[in-house]
Design a protein around this motif. Structure first.
Motif, PDB file in Angstrom:
ATOM      1  N   LEU A  77       0.710  -1.416  -0.032  1.00 59.88           N
ATOM      2  CA  LEU A  77      -0.126  -0.138   0.077  1.00 59.88           C
ATOM      3  C   LEU A  77       0.796   1.072  -0.008  1.00 59.88           C
ATOM      4  O   LEU A  77       0.435   2.259  -0.560  1.00 59.88           O
ATOM      5  CB  LEU A  77      -0.846  -0.196   1.124  1.00 59.88           C
ATOM      6  CG  LEU A  77      -2.108  -0.994   1.257  1.00 59.88           C
ATOM      7  CD1 LEU A  77      -2.762  -1.044   2.551  1.00 59.88           C
ATOM      8  CD2 LEU A  77      -2.792  -0.862   0.079  1.00 59.88           C
ATOM      9  N   HIS A  78       1.898   1.242   0.691  1.00 60.95           N
ATOM     10  CA  HIS A  78       2.940   2.320   0.597  1.00 60.95           C
ATOM     11  C   HIS A  78       3.455   2.673  -0.695  1.00 60.95           C
ATOM     12  O   HIS A  78       3.470   3.789  -1.159  1.00 60.95           O
ATOM     13  CB  HIS A  78       4.240   2.087   1.798  1.00 60.95           C
ATOM     14  CG  HIS A  78       5.240   3.064   1.372  1.00 60.95           C
ATOM     15  ND1 HIS A  78       5.088   4.421   2.121  1.00 60.95           N
ATOM     16  CD2 HIS A  78       6.299   2.908   1.096  1.00 60.95           C
ATOM     17  CE1 HIS A  78       6.298   5.332   1.811  1.00 60.95           C
ATOM     18  NE2 HIS A  78       7.192   4.251   1.228  1.00 60.95           N
ATOM     19  N   TYR A  80       2.147   1.572  -3.617  1.00 54.24           N
ATOM     20  CA  TYR A  80       0.990   1.906  -4.652  1.00 54.24           C
ATOM     21  C   TYR A  80       0.473   3.261  -4.155  1.00 54.24           C
ATOM     22  O   TYR A  80       0.184   4.093  -5.199  1.00 54.24           O
ATOM     23  CB  TYR A  80      -0.093   0.904  -4.253  1.00 54.24           C
ATOM     24  CG  TYR A  80      -1.180   1.153  -5.241  1.00 54.24           C
ATOM     25  CD1 TYR A  80      -1.252   1.300  -6.743  1.00 54.24           C
ATOM     26  CD2 TYR A  80      -2.674   1.223  -4.676  1.00 54.24           C
ATOM     27  CE1 TYR A  80      -2.323   1.262  -7.361  1.00 54.24           C
ATOM     28  CE2 TYR A  80      -3.730   1.424  -5.541  1.00 54.24           C
ATOM     29  CZ  TYR A  80      -3.343   1.609  -6.816  1.00 54.24           C
ATOM     30  OH  TYR A  80      -4.572   1.761  -7.550  1.00 54.24           O
ATOM     31  N   GLN A  81       0.352   3.694  -3.164  1.00 56.21           N
ATOM     32  CA  GLN A  81      -0.095   5.158  -2.814  1.00 56.21           C
ATOM     33  C   GLN A  81       0.836   6.110  -3.264  1.00 56.21           C
ATOM     34  O   GLN A  81       0.623   7.098  -3.801  1.00 56.21           O
ATOM     35  CB  GLN A  81       0.061   5.299  -1.237  1.00 56.21           C
ATOM     36  CG  GLN A  81      -0.422   6.699  -0.781  1.00 56.21           C
ATOM     37  CD  GLN A  81      -0.718   6.847   0.764  1.00 56.21           C
ATOM     38  OE1 GLN A  81      -0.530   6.075   1.124  1.00 56.21           O
ATOM     39  NE2 GLN A  81      -1.132   7.981   1.245  1.00 56.21           N
ATOM     40  N   GLN A  82       2.172   5.870  -3.423  1.00 53.12           N
ATOM     41  CA  GLN A  82       3.394   6.872  -4.081  1.00 53.12           C
ATOM     42  C   GLN A  82       3.069   6.963  -5.699  1.00 53.12           C
ATOM     43  O   GLN A  82       3.350   7.979  -5.987  1.00 53.12           O
ATOM     44  CB  GLN A  82       4.555   6.183  -3.865  1.00 53.12           C
ATOM     45  CG  GLN A  82       5.147   6.245  -2.235  1.00 53.12           C
ATOM     46  CD  GLN A  82       6.529   5.689  -2.164  1.00 53.12           C
ATOM     47  OE1 GLN A  82       7.059   4.803  -2.930  1.00 53.12           O
ATOM     48  NE2 GLN A  82       7.313   6.480  -1.228  1.00 53.12           N
ATOM     49  N   ILE A  84      -0.035   6.312  -7.462  1.00 48.41           N
ATOM     50  CA  ILE A  84      -1.397   5.626  -7.610  1.00 48.41           C
ATOM     51  C   ILE A  84      -2.039   5.599  -8.997  1.00 48.41           C
ATOM     52  O   ILE A  84      -2.709   5.045  -9.417  1.00 48.41           O
ATOM     53  CB  ILE A  84      -2.331   6.227  -6.504  1.00 48.41           C
ATOM     54  CG1 ILE A  84      -3.622   5.118  -6.503  1.00 48.41           C
ATOM     55  CG2 ILE A  84      -2.742   7.408  -6.780  1.00 48.41           C
ATOM     56  CD1 ILE A  84      -4.143   5.515  -5.205  1.00 48.41           C
ATOM     57  N   LEU A 118      -7.542   4.872  -0.729  1.00 48.34           N
ATOM     58  CA  LEU A 118      -6.780   5.036  -2.029  1.00 48.34           C
ATOM     59  C   LEU A 118      -7.922   5.334  -2.942  1.00 48.34           C
ATOM     60  O   LEU A 118      -7.509   5.905  -3.858  1.00 48.34           O
ATOM     61  CB  LEU A 118      -6.393   3.307  -2.099  1.00 48.34           C
ATOM     62  CG  LEU A 118      -5.257   2.899  -1.248  1.00 48.34           C
ATOM     63  CD1 LEU A 118      -4.844   1.493  -1.628  1.00 48.34           C
ATOM     64  CD2 LEU A 118      -4.042   3.852  -1.493  1.00 48.34           C
ATOM     65  N   LEU A 121      -8.015   8.837  -3.235  1.00 46.35           N
ATOM     66  CA  LEU A 121      -6.774   9.376  -3.961  1.00 46.35           C
ATOM     67  C   LEU A 121      -7.018   9.256  -5.461  1.00 46.35           C
ATOM     68  O   LEU A 121      -6.605   9.903  -6.327  1.00 46.35           O
ATOM     69  CB  LEU A 121      -5.517   8.614  -3.463  1.00 46.35           C
ATOM     70  CG  LEU A 121      -4.944   9.050  -2.257  1.00 46.35           C
ATOM     71  CD1 LEU A 121      -3.854   8.164  -1.636  1.00 46.35           C
ATOM     72  CD2 LEU A 121      -4.576  10.518  -2.100  1.00 46.35           C
TER      73      LEU A 121
END
Length: 225
Positions: A77-78, A80-82, A84, A118, A121
């Motif tokens: 998730l870290h 992927y969030q960076q 997205i 997510l 975002l």
């Protein structure tokens, strides 16, 4: 007994959006941290709709006993969030479907197992998806798909009887949830369906080969009314 379709609920990953490039990149970064080979194209196609756990389990073969699956998911998730929305795109034909729904005043929404933070975002990158009348995420309620409650909650927010709603998704648990909610289950045949998947056995009302097939179905319904 199902009523004629009056509203559409969509899954997100593998149904409205092709998020595989960015989700696979996040999974491959985690795998690289543990000296594992990157995912193959078929592994990506077959597992993206199963999220972090699906992709990482495919990459490792099985999560090793000495590793914490929850920690691996947090690492995914870290990453992927960076990034997205570097390679994510709307599937061809989806905008045409959404325009049709708007023109015919058919309510629609999104019901995804993607975590809310997510989803929030990602959606602003696609203004057409921000027109969804409801967005229910994997952590909106205490349960997620294949439990039917998120779908029932979404239909209640739309103000449409659940038996008059259709749910479009690309994996079997989407159809399990739709059937449990007594909705019309429609398989997004353009989504992340791997070679070992058999959507014709998912007890769906129909397997749609392309998004435009949903328009054809709704047009046929209009003619029969």
């Amino acid at each position: 007994m199902h009523l004629p379709i009056r509203a559409i609920l969509f899954d997100l990953d593998g149904t409205l959006l092709d998020t595989a490039p960015d989700m696979a990149e996040a999974a491959n970064r985690v795998l690289a941290d543990y000296n594992q080979a990157p995912l193959t194209d078929e592994q990506i196609k077959a597992n993206t709709s199963y999220g972090a756990r699906g992709l990482l389990t495919a990459g490792f073969g099985a999560i090793p006993a000495h590793l914490d699956a929850d920690q691996l998911r947090r690492e995914f998730l870290h990453y992927y969030q960076q990034n997205i929305c570097e390679g994510t795109s709307v599937y061809r034909g989806i905008n045409k479907v959404l325009a049709y729904l708007e023109a015919h005043q058919i309510p629609w929404g999104i019901m995804t197992n993607k975590p809310g933070f997510l989803t929030e975002l990602l959606l602003p990158f696609f203004p057409e998806l921000l027109k969804a009348q409801v967005v229910v995420c994997g952590d909106t309620l205490a349960v997620a798909k294949p439990h039917p409650e998120p779908l029932l909650h979404a239909s209640e927010l739309l103000g449409i009887p659940h038996t008059a709603c259709a749910y479009v998704g690309d994996i079997e648990k989407d159809m399990i949830a739709a059937n449990a909610a007594r909705m019309h289950g429609l398989v997004a045949g353009w989504g992340y369906i791997g070679q070992t998947h058999h959507p014709e056995a998912w007890q769906a009302r129909e397997v749609l080969p392309a998004p435009e097939a949903l328009i054809d179905m709704l047009e046929q319904q209009r003619k029969c009314q």
